[in-house]
Design a protein around this motif. Structure first.
Motif, short mmCIF file in Angstrom:
data_model
loop_
_atom_site.label_atom_id
_atom_site.label_comp_id
_atom_site.label_asym_id
_atom_site.label_seq_id
_atom_site.Cartn_x
_atom_site.Cartn_y
_atom_site.Cartn_z
N THR A 60 30.65 35.97 33.38
CA THR A 60 30.51 36.83 32.45
C THR A 60 30.47 38.20 32.64
O THR A 60 31.26 39.01 32.10
CB THR A 60 29.08 36.60 31.92
N LEU A 61 30.21 38.52 34.06
CA LEU A 61 30.26 39.99 34.28
C LEU A 61 31.65 40.47 34.75
O LEU A 61 32.11 41.45 34.29
CB LEU A 61 29.50 40.09 35.80
N ARG A 62 32.55 39.60 35.04
CA ARG A 62 34.02 39.95 35.30
C ARG A 62 34.58 39.94 33.92
O ARG A 62 35.64 40.61 33.85
CB ARG A 62 34.64 38.68 35.83
N ALA A 68 29.62 46.07 33.20
CA ALA A 68 29.18 45.76 34.65
C ALA A 68 29.14 47.03 35.52
O ALA A 68 28.11 47.17 36.24
CB ALA A 68 29.79 44.57 35.23
N ARG A 69 30.44 47.70 35.55
CA ARG A 69 30.72 48.85 36.27
C ARG A 69 29.72 49.80 36.20
O ARG A 69 29.11 50.54 37.02
CB ARG A 69 32.01 49.23 36.50
N ALA A 141 28.21 36.93 45.22
CA ALA A 141 28.80 38.21 45.08
C ALA A 141 30.19 37.75 45.06
O ALA A 141 30.99 37.13 45.37
CB ALA A 141 28.59 39.03 46.32
N GLY A 142 30.77 38.73 44.15
CA GLY A 142 32.33 38.57 43.57
C GLY A 142 32.69 40.14 43.18
O GLY A 142 31.95 41.00 42.79
N PRO A 143 34.09 40.22 43.20
CA PRO A 143 34.58 41.47 42.92
C PRO A 143 34.49 41.36 41.36
O PRO A 143 34.69 40.42 40.74
CB PRO A 143 35.96 41.70 43.40
N LEU A 144 34.78 42.63 40.94
CA LEU A 144 35.03 42.74 39.27
C LEU A 144 36.34 42.98 38.75
O LEU A 144 37.17 42.94 39.50
CB LEU A 144 34.27 44.04 38.57
#
Length: 144
Positions: A60-62, A68-69, A141-144
């Motif tokens: 969802t954040l991606r 998110a940023r 954790a993961g990149p956007l």
């Protein structure tokens, strides 16, 4: 001379007690194995829910990377789930996710921490370990 030979017939009490002891030991071992299996299955179900919940929020954040940023999704464990009927779609998403974590895990709580490059989704829950009820933490954790 007459020989007095004795012929044993049946089984003695000692033999019966030995056989019952072995049988009881086997039954207790099987019972213990089933109990441990049930506990492991419950813990496995919780761990699957944790992985699924954090992974879904990360996706969802991606999909909403701009919000998110800026930190719109950031929240801490102690924030209450809140209402899902607000006009703010980000707040609704966070509230639904936190409620989902609370519903699926014992004493569950969620936290989101996003920066410009990556997001970390954390889940806290209570798990009975070694005779005490301790909080456990899982971070993804993961990149956007």
């Amino acid at each position: 001379m007459k020989s007095f030979e004795r012929y044993e017939q049946g089984v003695g009490i000692i033999e019966v007690m030995a056989a019952l002891s072995v049988l009881m030991f086997a039954a207790l071992a099987i019972s213990n194995m089933q109990t441990n299996s049930a506990v492991s299955m419950i813990i496995s179900k919780s761990h699957f829910a944790i992985n699924e919940t954090t992974g879904n929020m990360l996706e969802t954040l991606r999909s909403n990377a701009e919000d998110a940023r800026t930190g719109s999704y950031n929240s801490v464990f102690d924030d209450a789930p809140g209402s899902t009927t607000t006009a703010n779609p980000v707040a609704n998403t966070i509230a639904r996710w936190k409620q989902h974590v609370t519903d699926r895990l014992p004493k569950g709580a969620g936290q989101i921490d996003c920066s410009a490059q990556k997001c970390t989704v954390s889940v806290r829950w209570s798990e009975y370990i070694d005779g005490s009820d301790e909080y456990q933490y899982f971070n993804m954790a993961g990149p956007l």
